[in-house]
Design a protein around this motif. Structure first.
Motif, PDB file in Angstrom:
ATOM      1  N   LEU A 158      21.463   2.648 -16.962  1.00  0.00           N
ATOM      2  CA  LEU A 158      21.764   1.862 -18.166  1.00  0.00           C
ATOM      3  C   LEU A 158      23.033   2.395 -18.820  1.00  0.00           C
ATOM      4  CD1 LEU A 158      18.244   1.538 -19.825  1.00  0.00           C
ATOM      5  CD2 LEU A 158      19.472  -0.146 -18.469  1.00  0.00           C
ATOM      6  N   SER A 159      23.710   1.496 -19.513  1.00  0.00           N
ATOM      7  CA  SER A 159      24.927   1.915 -20.199  1.00  0.00           C
ATOM      8  C   SER A 159      24.570   2.860 -21.334  1.00  0.00           C
ATOM      9  CB  SER A 159      25.671   0.709 -20.733  1.00  0.00           C
ATOM     10  OG  SER A 159      24.942   0.162 -21.813  1.00  0.00           O
ATOM     11  N   GLU A 160      25.506   3.752 -21.702  1.00  0.00           N
ATOM     12  CA  GLU A 160      25.284   4.688 -22.798  1.00  0.00           C
ATOM     13  C   GLU A 160      24.917   3.933 -24.070  1.00  0.00           C
ATOM     14  OE1 GLU A 160      25.332   8.340 -23.532  1.00  0.00           O
ATOM     15  OE2 GLU A 160      24.563   7.805 -21.565  1.00  0.00           O
ATOM     16  N   ARG A 161      25.574   2.825 -24.267  1.00  0.00           N
ATOM     17  CA  ARG A 161      25.347   2.013 -25.449  1.00  0.00           C
ATOM     18  C   ARG A 161      23.897   1.560 -25.528  1.00  0.00           C
ATOM     19  NH1 ARG A 161      28.633  -1.348 -28.583  1.00  0.00           N
ATOM     20  NH2 ARG A 161      27.418  -3.085 -29.395  1.00  0.00           N
ATOM     21  N   SER A 162      23.413   1.106 -24.400  1.00  0.00           N
ATOM     22  CA  SER A 162      22.043   0.610 -24.376  1.00  0.00           C
ATOM     23  C   SER A 162      21.038   1.758 -24.501  1.00  0.00           C
ATOM     24  CB  SER A 162      21.845  -0.209 -23.098  1.00  0.00           C
ATOM     25  OG  SER A 162      20.541  -0.088 -22.631  1.00  0.00           O
ATOM     26  N   VAL A 163      21.351   2.904 -23.884  1.00  0.00           N
ATOM     27  CA  VAL A 163      20.477   4.065 -24.013  1.00  0.00           C
ATOM     28  C   VAL A 163      20.383   4.466 -25.480  1.00  0.00           C
ATOM     29  CG1 VAL A 163      20.264   6.520 -23.511  1.00  0.00           C
ATOM     30  CG2 VAL A 163      20.905   4.942 -21.699  1.00  0.00           C
ATOM     31  N   PHE A 164      21.551   4.494 -26.118  1.00  0.00           N
ATOM     32  CA  PHE A 164      21.602   4.915 -27.513  1.00  0.00           C
ATOM     33  C   PHE A 164      20.848   3.968 -28.432  1.00  0.00           C
ATOM     34  CE2 PHE A 164      23.702   8.354 -29.501  1.00  0.00           C
ATOM     35  CZ  PHE A 164      24.251   9.050 -28.444  1.00  0.00           C
ATOM     36  N   LEU A 165      21.224   2.696 -28.344  1.00  0.00           N
ATOM     37  CA  LEU A 165      20.699   1.759 -29.344  1.00  0.00           C
ATOM     38  C   LEU A 165      19.290   1.312 -29.012  1.00  0.00           C
ATOM     39  CD1 LEU A 165      23.874  -0.303 -30.201  1.00  0.00           C
ATOM     40  CD2 LEU A 165      22.809   1.556 -31.469  1.00  0.00           C
ATOM     41  N   LYS A 166      19.024   1.004 -27.754  1.00  0.00           N
ATOM     42  CA  LYS A 166      17.715   0.441 -27.411  1.00  0.00           C
ATOM     43  C   LYS A 166      16.653   1.518 -27.285  1.00  0.00           C
ATOM     44  CE  LYS A 166      18.468  -4.112 -25.708  1.00  0.00           C
ATOM     45  NZ  LYS A 166      19.220  -4.611 -24.567  1.00  0.00           N
ATOM     46  N   HIS A 167      16.980   2.621 -26.628  1.00  0.00           N
ATOM     47  CA  HIS A 167      15.946   3.627 -26.370  1.00  0.00           C
ATOM     48  C   HIS A 167      15.896   4.713 -27.427  1.00  0.00           C
ATOM     49  CE1 HIS A 167      16.232   1.561 -22.557  1.00  0.00           C
ATOM     50  NE2 HIS A 167      15.046   2.062 -22.249  1.00  0.00           N
ATOM     51  N   ALA A 168      17.048   5.333 -27.657  1.00  0.00           N
ATOM     52  CA  ALA A 168      17.031   6.490 -28.558  1.00  0.00           C
ATOM     53  C   ALA A 168      16.862   6.053 -30.006  1.00  0.00           C
ATOM     54  CB  ALA A 168      18.313   7.293 -28.386  1.00  0.00           C
ATOM     55  N   PHE A 169      17.677   5.133 -30.463  1.00  0.00           N
ATOM     56  CA  PHE A 169      17.680   4.786 -31.880  1.00  0.00           C
ATOM     57  C   PHE A 169      16.327   4.276 -32.355  1.00  0.00           C
ATOM     58  CE2 PHE A 169      18.411   1.540 -35.229  1.00  0.00           C
ATOM     59  CZ  PHE A 169      18.643   2.431 -36.243  1.00  0.00           C
ATOM     60  N   ARG A 170      15.722   3.410 -31.557  1.00  0.00           N
ATOM     61  CA  ARG A 170      14.436   2.835 -31.967  1.00  0.00           C
ATOM     62  C   ARG A 170      13.403   3.898 -32.254  1.00  0.00           C
ATOM     63  NH1 ARG A 170      12.839  -2.490 -28.633  1.00  0.00           N
ATOM     64  NH2 ARG A 170      14.528  -3.822 -29.383  1.00  0.00           N
ATOM     65  N   ASN A 171      13.383   4.934 -31.412  1.00  0.00           N
ATOM     66  CA  ASN A 171      12.400   5.993 -31.621  1.00  0.00           C
ATOM     67  C   ASN A 171      12.821   6.960 -32.707  1.00  0.00           C
ATOM     68  OD1 ASN A 171      10.199   5.611 -29.605  1.00  0.00           O
ATOM     69  ND2 ASN A 171      11.983   5.472 -28.272  1.00  0.00           N
ATOM     70  N   ALA A 172      14.130   7.197 -32.772  1.00  0.00           N
ATOM     71  CA  ALA A 172      14.606   8.146 -33.776  1.00  0.00           C
ATOM     72  C   ALA A 172      14.452   7.562 -35.175  1.00  0.00           C
ATOM     73  CB  ALA A 172      16.070   8.495 -33.508  1.00  0.00           C
ATOM     74  N   ALA A 173      14.399   6.239 -35.261  1.00  0.00           N
ATOM     75  CA  ALA A 173      14.386   5.598 -36.577  1.00  0.00           C
ATOM     76  C   ALA A 173      13.009   5.613 -37.230  1.00  0.00           C
ATOM     77  CB  ALA A 173      14.897   4.165 -36.453  1.00  0.00           C
ATOM     78  N   ILE A 174      11.973   5.847 -36.432  1.00  0.00           N
ATOM     79  CA  ILE A 174      10.616   5.779 -37.009  1.00  0.00           C
ATOM     80  C   ILE A 174      10.417   6.734 -38.194  1.00  0.00           C
ATOM     81  CG2 ILE A 174       8.164   6.110 -36.533  1.00  0.00           C
ATOM     82  CD1 ILE A 174       8.650   5.032 -33.736  1.00  0.00           C
TER      83      ILE A 174
END
Lengths: 326, 287
Positions: A228-244
């Motif tokens: 996956l692109s870095e962008r997608s890793v960041f926004l879709k995977h990491a951010f969603r969980n980090a935002a909780i």
């Protein structure tokens, strides 16, 4: 989940009752008899006795406490000594104004904080990251009233692009809705920014840490391994969980925002609860002071309750993990 | 044996602290501020409350004999700023001491007693923490009369709750350790155990958190003074000086600007110092 919500609800109710008790004690500790304003030669002792009876002041303290508590919970906060109006009607005017200011500040600080935090996490140890660490330290240390005055000096007095006080301009009622709306927004910009900026710094630091934690997780490595692109890793995977966990931070920032509103409302002549509080202190209007204090605290408790429940909804491990742990 | 362990803990912490430029910067700022407060009469160019020759002295811009200008009473801003450091520092110091004292005692009782006492204390602490600090402070000020000592006391008396949580959490871990169990087995009383064993072992953490709290208390005092509910005039206090410049922002920006900067520098100093101490001495951080 239901059990978790019920437990938290019960805790909040107990908290409110304790706050009520503290308020009652504060009221009784304060010097002066509530009847002293009837110390008037024109009022007969008989009338004073009647008023005393009417207010329940002749009853023993425990009974007074129960009666007072019951009326407070019903939203009956007594009569303002200054305006001779029910305190609840004063609050009904002030609460929406404070909420408007606080919610604007909340929105502003979340957006700014999240964006800055994400950028810091992406470019860890870069110049931007270092600068934002220093900026956060600086912002934490600025007295909000001073920042407000400096921004008023700059934007209202020097460049005259933003209004420096009140919620809207005079004579705004004759304008169209768009003009009215933008007028209100213009009046909101400075106070909301000053109120939210310190929390934005906190949020940015928090978001950065949370993001960096999540980026170490296995599923991020998996996502990257999938190509996956870095962008997608960041926004879709990491951010969603980090935002909780942000939900918790929002709950924790409420006392800070509402407390800050006292100063901001005073400086910007914003007719909310903070301004009401300060004016009532100068006027020695105790019923209003105690009621505002109580209402603000209940708002904080409710906010924390909502944050906890929201967190549990977003991350089911909280509610169930707690049950398993105990 | 015990002495060497103690010394190495402090000296290695001190070594860590010295190598931290931010922490050292904070220490330098804080020490300088105390020196300024102490020697204000020597270094200040004028008198903090003496009115100058009005109206010729009013609102003079910075420069010349008035480095930071004058206020509406023709008083030298720099002089008042230097004297104002006394109020801020004394308030920060004493209020924090009061808050640490209350917080440590209550936290020690809760942590050591446990059970129902602990639950009741902690619920009250939760409730007090839910009341926004400034509102709690303002309510107390409204109900009782105002004086500088009362303000200092209230600043401390409304900010001890975080210390309770900290001390209690520390105690709960220490309480289970062997030396405390041994002391109990030897028949030491509760008071002795709390005073001789539990509190000394939480002292580092308490001091660090107190240092980090001073900045907030100085900001709270400044906010009160700005609202006109703090230290009564004409005693120079930074918050009140900012307030006095409020009506003449455009014409005499220096009246508000410089005291604000003084507050920022002070608070940054304490925060840097506190962060530095925590990084150097907090066992959790480097274990």
């Amino acid at each position: 989940m239901t059990r978790f919500v019920a437990e938290r609800l019960l805790q909040s109710v107990i908290l409110v009752l304790i706050v009520l008790t503290i308020t009652f004690f504060l009221m009784h500790l304060s010097p002066g008899d509530p009847m002293s304003r009837y110390d008037d030669p024109n009022i007969s002792p008989e009338t004073v006795r009647l008023i005393r009876e009417q207010l329940g002041l002749d009853k023993p303290v425990p009974e007074q406490y129960m009666r007072w508590m019951a009326s407070f919970l019903r939203g009956d906060f007594g009569v303002s000594l200054r305006f001779n109006r029910p305190v609840s009607s004063l609050l009904a005017e002030a609460i929406p104004n404070t909420l408007r200011l606080t919610i604007a500040a909340l929105t502003l600080y979340i957006v700014i904080g999240v964006i800055l935090g994400l950028l810091s996490a992406v470019r860890r140890y870069s110049l931007f990251d270092r600068l934002s660490t220093i900026a956060a330290l600086f912002v934490y240390s600025i007295p909000s009233f001073w920042l407000a005055l400096m921004l008023i000096l700059l934007f209202s007095l020097k460049f005259e692009i933003l209004p420096s006080s009140h919620m809207q301009s005079m004579g705004v009622s004759g304008m169209g809705w768009l003009a009215r709306f933008s007028d209100r927004i213009a009046h909101l910009v400075l106070p909301a920014f000053v109120l939210g900026v310190a929390s934005a710094a906190g949020m940015a630091r928090y978001m950065r840490g949370s993001m960096l934690d999540v980026l170490r997780e296995d599923y991020i490595r998996t996502a990257r391994a999938k190509g996956l692109s870095e962008r997608s890793v960041f926004l879709k995977h990491a951010f969603r969980n980090a935002a909780i966990p942000i939900v918790t931070i929002i709950g924790l920032s409420l006392p800070f925002l509402l407390g800050g509103a006292v100063i901001i409302e005073k400086i910007f002549s914003w007719p909310g609860m903070g301004a009401l509080m300060v004016d009532s202190i100068f006027a020695r209007d105790y019923p209003v002071v105690l009621a505002v204090n109580f209402v603000v605290t209940v708002m904080v408790i409710l906010g924390n309750l909502a944050a906890d429940i929201g967190y549990a909804l977003l991350d089911p491990r909280i509610a169930s993990g707690r049950k398993a742990g105990k | 044996m015990k002495e060497t362990i103690k010394r190495s803990y402090w000296s290695s912490g001190w070594d860590r602290f010295r190598k931290n430029p931010m922490g050292m910067a904070g220490a330098v700022i804080v020490v300088s501020l105390y020196l300024i407060a102490l020697f204000a009469p020597v270094i200040a160019p004028g008198d903090p409350v003496d009115h100058g020759d009005l109206p010729s002295m009013r609102h003079l811009p910075p420069g010349g004999s008035h480095l930071l200008g004058t206020d509406k009473f023709g008083r030298d801003v720099l002089t008042r700023l230097l004297y104002g450091s006394r109020i801020s520092l004394v308030i920060g110091f004493i209020a924090v001491a009061i808050s640490v004292l209350i917080g440590t005692i209550v936290g020690a009782v809760a942590g050591y007693a446990g059970g129902i006492v602990d639950s009741v204390i902690m619920r009250i602490v939760d409730a007090l923490m839910a009341i926004p600090r400034l509102f709690l402070l303002l309510t107390c000020i409204a109900l009782f009369s105002r004086s500088i000592w009362l303000i200092i006391f209230l600043l401390g008396a409304t900010s001890w709750m975080a210390t309770v949580r900290l001390v209690r959490a520390q105690l709960l871990t220490i309480k289970e350790q062997d030396f405390v169990v041994a002391a109990e087995a030897l028949g030491a009383g509760k008071r002795r155990i709390i005073l001789k064993h539990l509190i000394p072992n939480t002292l580092t953490v308490i001091i660090i958190s107190a240092t980090l709290r001073i900045g907030g208390i100085i900001l709270a005092e400044a906010a009160l003074s700005f609202l006109g509910l703090g230290v009564p005039p004409p005693t120079p206090s930074w918050g009140q000086m900012v307030f006095e410049g409020r009506e003449v922002l455009l014409g005499a920006w220096w009246v508000s600007t410089f005291p604000g900067l003084a507050i920022i520098i002070t608070v940054i100093g304490y925060n840097l110092l506190g962060d530095g101490l925590r990084d150097a001495f907090d066992p959790v951080q480097f274990s």
